[in-house]
Design a protein around this motif. Structure first.
Motif, PDB file in Angstrom:
ATOM      1  N   ALA A 167       0.816  -1.216   0.000  1.00 44.00           N
ATOM      2  CA  ALA A 167       0.000   0.000   0.000  1.00 44.00           C
ATOM      3  C   ALA A 167       0.850   1.267   0.000  1.00 44.00           C
ATOM      4  N   GLN A 176     -13.165  15.076   2.747  1.00 37.53           N
ATOM      5  CA  GLN A 176     -12.315  15.088   1.555  1.00 37.53           C
ATOM      6  C   GLN A 176     -12.518  16.368   0.752  1.00 37.53           C
ATOM      7  N   PHE A 211      -8.130  10.262   3.133  1.00 34.63           N
ATOM      8  CA  PHE A 211      -7.973   9.438   1.932  1.00 34.63           C
ATOM      9  C   PHE A 211      -7.367   8.073   2.246  1.00 34.63           C
ATOM     10  N   ALA A 212      -6.471   8.014   3.237  1.00 36.22           N
ATOM     11  CA  ALA A 212      -5.742   6.773   3.502  1.00 36.22           C
ATOM     12  C   ALA A 212      -6.377   5.916   4.590  1.00 36.22           C
ATOM     13  N   ASN A 259      -4.220   2.683   3.840  1.00 32.86           N
ATOM     14  CA  ASN A 259      -4.410   2.717   2.381  1.00 32.86           C
ATOM     15  C   ASN A 259      -3.680   3.913   1.790  1.00 32.86           C
ATOM     16  N   SER A 300      -4.266   5.029  -1.903  1.00 35.71           N
ATOM     17  CA  SER A 300      -5.341   5.971  -2.211  1.00 35.71           C
ATOM     18  C   SER A 300      -4.861   7.411  -2.049  1.00 35.71           C
ATOM     19  N   GLY A 345      -2.500   8.345  -4.823  1.00 37.41           N
ATOM     20  CA  GLY A 345      -3.256   8.584  -6.053  1.00 37.41           C
ATOM     21  C   GLY A 345      -3.834   9.982  -6.091  1.00 37.41           C
ATOM     22  N   GLN A 346      -4.348  10.453  -4.943  1.00 34.77           N
ATOM     23  CA  GLN A 346      -4.885  11.811  -4.872  1.00 34.77           C
ATOM     24  C   GLN A 346      -3.779  12.852  -5.015  1.00 34.77           C
TER      25      GLN A 346
END
Length: 433
Positions: free
Chosen positions: A26, A198, A233-234, A240, A243, A246-247
């Motif tokens: 991850a 978010q 996000f994580a 995670n 994620s 990625g953002q």
């Protein structure tokens, strides 16, 4: 204050299988810039996105105070306790080491007894505001990876602002406001990091959590919550990270939010512990900070896995044919494609976006009017030519071509001599490296 130390963040040149033994999938393998792989053509390098390991960034900063003479001890002063105006046994004297409280004590080793701390002058000029700006500068772009934590030896300020700069202190924007009464101090509704979503992660909030009354006896810290924002996000335990990465990869504003070159702590009102200031005991009111924690990494645009502090400056040890303090441009002769930041995607090893070696055939195969064909800083024009408006080379006598790479024929019989001589050798030198 500069501490001339040399550090190298983790420098790894290992295979992907070795990296996977230590890092969950991850998180990605962003500490590794390249690994060797076997291809049909034999052993080759596989390049990937990489970044330095996070570390304590307070070891590499410079601190400045405004006003510069706000530190206590000149002249010597005696201070009283906030909760007891008759307990006055805290002396500050800049000429005595054991009684001095200079700014560098905000960044020294914690755990000493007695505690070491920086301390301001008392509020002896009341009702004029007792205001202090503490500016932390790195002369380098930094990415924050954990909460910013201030530990106060005095009561926590009743009003304070944390600000950031992305351009080495030329301009500033607020990170967070702190007050016992947000509406009264800053005309803002009080919020906490737990109120963020978010969609509102980048909102600037005012919090009352770190400024109230006498609770400083039990909790002396003031925080700017980085991890709570990551968790949006994580996940709550940051399980995670893919994620989050990625953002960060796709949202520049989000990357910039966690990126700084400087921090500024604006102390606007000291703890008073009561509704009214006791004008007969102004030595009770002051600021004192025992520790500041800033955890982060050098920003290297995913083009380096190590960072060096040398001669008072931080700089990335760039890979992928990039250069500069932040690896923010291609090396000379490596402009075969435009520079680009590395990418976290695809998970887990990202994309290196390496700078490619430039060759004459590349320029001869494209429109000669392409933007930035040449650049005086990178010296793309050959044989003494000079760059004109980043678009064309002005060649010296005897040479021609997009980059002045060809000898100019000036008379019958000269073409063969020049092409087999200096002009030809120039072409060879450009394509051999």
């Amino acid at each position: 204050m500069i501490w001339p130390l040399l550090f190298t963040l983790q420098a790894v040149c290992a295979s992907m299988s070795h990296a996977m033994q230590h890092y969950p999938a991850a998180w990605g393998h962003y500490d590794v810039c390249k690994s060797q792989i076997y291809t049909e053509e034999g052993l080759a390098w596989d390049y990937m996105a990489c970044q330095p390991e996070a570390t304590d960034m307070t070891k590499y900063l410079r601190v400045a105070l405004d006003p510069p003479n706000i530190t206590c001890g000149d002249p010597p002063e005696t201070y009283c306790a906030l909760e007891n105006p008759y307990m006055c046994n805290n002396e500050c004297d800049a000429t005595t080491k054991e009684l001095a409280h200079p700014p560098e004590l905000m960044f020294d080793f914690e755990g000493r007894n007695p505690t070491t701390f920086w301390q301001s002058s008392s509020w002896k000029k009341y009702p004029k505001p007792l205001q202090v700006n503490l500016t932390l500068s790195w002369n380098k772009t930094i990415e924050l990876t954990d909460d910013i934590v201030l530990t106060f030896e005095s009561g926590r300020p009743e009003q304070m602002v944390l600000e950031k700069s992305l351009d080495y202190g030329r301009t500033w924007t607020p990170y967070q406001f702190y007050a016992t009464d947000c509406l009264d101090a800053f005309t803002m509704e009080p919020k906490t990091a737990n109120d963020l979503t978010q969609r509102t992660l980048l909102d600037i909030i005012c919090t009352e959590d770190y400024s109230r009354g006498y609770v400083w006896k039990n909790d002396k810290t003031v925080r700017f919550e980085i991890k709570d924002r990551f968790a949006l996000f994580a996940g709550p335990r940051l399980h995670n990270m893919a994620s989050l990465y990625g953002q960060l990869d796709t949202t520049k504003n989000l990357r910039d939010f966690f990126t700084i070159t400087d921090l500024r702590i604006k102390l606007l009102k000291p703890a008073t512990g009561a509704t009214m200031v006791d004008e007969n005991n102004l030595s009770r009111y002051f600021y004192a900070i025992s520790d500041i924690k800033v955890q982060g990494r050098c920003k290297c645009n995913l083009h380096a896995n190590s960072c060096v502090f040398d001669k008072g400056k931080l700089g990335c040890e760039c890979e992928h044919n990039t250069t500069g303090p932040d690896c923010s441009r291609c090396k000379r002769h490596y402009h075969g494609r435009a520079w680009s930041v590395g990418s976290y995607l695809p998970i887990p090893k990202g994309t290196a976006n390496i700078c490619k070696y430039i060759s004459i055939s590349y320029f001869l195969s494209v429109n000669v009017n392409i933007a930035r064909v040449c650049d005086n800083a990178m010296l793309r024009c050959q044989n003494g030519g000079s760059c004109h408006h980043h678009q064309r080379c002005h060649c010296s006598p005897g040479f021609t071509g997009v980059l002045c790479e060809r000898a100019r024929c000036q008379g019958p019989g000269e073409c063969d001599d020049q092409l087999s001589g200096r002009g030809k050798r120039k072409n060879m030198s450009l394509s051999c490296c």
